[in-house]
Design an enzyme around this catalytic site. Structure first.
Site, short mmCIF file in Angstrom:
data_model
loop_
_atom_site.label_atom_id
_atom_site.label_comp_id
_atom_site.label_asym_id
_atom_site.label_seq_id
_atom_site.Cartn_x
_atom_site.Cartn_y
_atom_site.Cartn_z
N TRP A 1 -37.24 28.66 -0.65
CA TRP A 1 -37.69 27.42 -1.26
C TRP A 1 -38.95 26.94 -0.56
O TRP A 1 -39.00 26.84 0.67
CB TRP A 1 -36.60 26.35 -1.15
CG TRP A 1 -37.06 24.99 -1.61
CD1 TRP A 1 -37.47 23.95 -0.82
CD2 TRP A 1 -37.17 24.53 -2.96
NE1 TRP A 1 -37.82 22.87 -1.61
CE2 TRP A 1 -37.65 23.21 -2.92
CE3 TRP A 1 -36.91 25.13 -4.20
CZ2 TRP A 1 -37.86 22.45 -4.07
CZ3 TRP A 1 -37.12 24.39 -5.35
CH2 TRP A 1 -37.59 23.07 -5.29
N ILE A 2 -40.00 26.66 -1.32
CA ILE A 2 -41.24 26.11 -0.79
C ILE A 2 -41.26 24.63 -1.12
O ILE A 2 -41.32 24.27 -2.30
CB ILE A 2 -42.47 26.81 -1.37
CG1 ILE A 2 -42.37 28.34 -1.20
CG2 ILE A 2 -43.74 26.27 -0.74
CD1 ILE A 2 -42.23 28.80 0.22
N ASP B 1 -52.26 36.31 -13.32
CA ASP B 1 -51.82 35.19 -14.17
C ASP B 1 -52.17 33.89 -13.46
O ASP B 1 -51.33 33.00 -13.28
CB ASP B 1 -50.31 35.29 -14.41
CG ASP B 1 -49.85 34.39 -15.56
OD1 ASP B 1 -50.70 33.78 -16.23
OD2 ASP B 1 -48.62 34.28 -15.76
#
Length: 298
Positions: free
Chosen positions: A100-101, A205
């Site tokens: 998790w950032i 992307d």
């Protein structure tokens, strides 16, 4: 809602990773169009989970491979660590679990410079051929990466032509658009001179939603569609929808100057992403596609 079977699988993956759990109730978070996303918590840490019940075969394996390739070749920009994933091997439920950032709304002085210089560093990792050893995805759409020696051939055969074929199947290729696309494909060599282009490692992307500011103001890249191609493709997409600070572009050019005729090719590279959006979201992107086609093939 997180399916019970998936919850059990993720808990098992976390135990292998060294976190004994148990999982607390998941928190839904925004995570793009690929699938449902959650923040997972245990007494020991937080994690990010993305899953889809009707996932194309191999989509999350491709995402893992892309993130790990970026991580191996990036010094300045951070890449989330992948903990576990499920391909899937065939169309069905697939998922990817990573660290998790914690997002930061503060963009400290120097963050944009780090992002720009970091992308320039990434683009200086090169290959002898365009493409990649494996195919991957752009959103939910297949992105073929058959390796080519010539950039114009790769951009025609592995980028524009596959999206054109998808558009035809989805009734998004009216006669004039089809005619101009075919004319453009025949003339790509007029704008893409291989003597001035080399295969750079691309994020693939790189729109404003695929980078974030994490702890300490560090820039992170997420959701890649990596391959080796002309580095201007990444830059062109950053300019299509915005979301990048001005200092990002200055820092990139200082570290890795662009050719003076980049602006001549920029719309041609944005065309690929507009075709992707046309195929994902419909005719609202058709006018932008047609405008570029008329510019180059009208």
């Amino acid at each position: 809602m997180l399916p019970l079977a998936l919850k059990s699988t993720v808990e098992s993956a976390l135990r292998t990773y060294g976190d004994p759990g148990p999982l607390q109730p998941p928190h839904p978070v925004s995570g793009g169009d690929i699938g449902q996303s959650f923040r997972l918590e245990t007494p020991a840490g937080r994690y990010f989970l993305k899953f889809r019940t009707e996932a194309p075969a191999g989509i999350f394996t491709a995402e893992r491979d892309g993130l790990e390739r970026l991580a191996r070749n990036s010094r300045s920009i951070q890449i989330p660590e992948v903990i576990a994933h499920e391909g899937p091997e065939k169309t069905g439920t697939g998922w990817i679990l990573m660290e998790w950032i914690e997002p930061s709304s503060i963009q400290p002085h120097g963050m944009a410079e780090t992002l720009g210089r970091g992308l320039a560093e990434l683009h200086q990792h090169t290959s002898s051929v365009y493409g990649l050893e494996r195919n991957n995805f752009i959103g939910l759409l297949p992105q073929p990466n058959r390796q080519r020696k010539k950039w114009a051939d790769f951009y025609r055969d592995c980028r524009l032509l596959p999206q054109m074929e998808i558009a035809g199947k989805r009734n998004r290729l009216p006669p004039d658009r089809n005619r101009l696309l075919n004319r453009l494909l025949d003339r790509l060599d007029n704008w893409l001179d291989d003597s001035t282009i080399s295969p750079s490692l691309l994020h693939g992307d790189l729109w404003g939603g695929n980078w974030m500011v994490g702890p300490g103001g560090a820039p992170y890249l997420i959701d890649p569609a990596v391959y080796y191609g002309h580095r201007e493709v990444d830059l062109a997409f950053t300019e299509l929808f915005g979301g990048f600070p001005n200092r990002f572009y200055d820092a990139y050019r200082e570290a890795f100057p662009l050719k003076t005729d980049y602006q001549d090719r920029k719309p041609l590279y944005q065309l690929y992403y507009l075709l992707v959006h046309l195929n994902h979201f419909g005719e609202s992107y058709g006018a932008s596609v047609d405008r570029i086609l008329k510019q180059y093939a009208g």
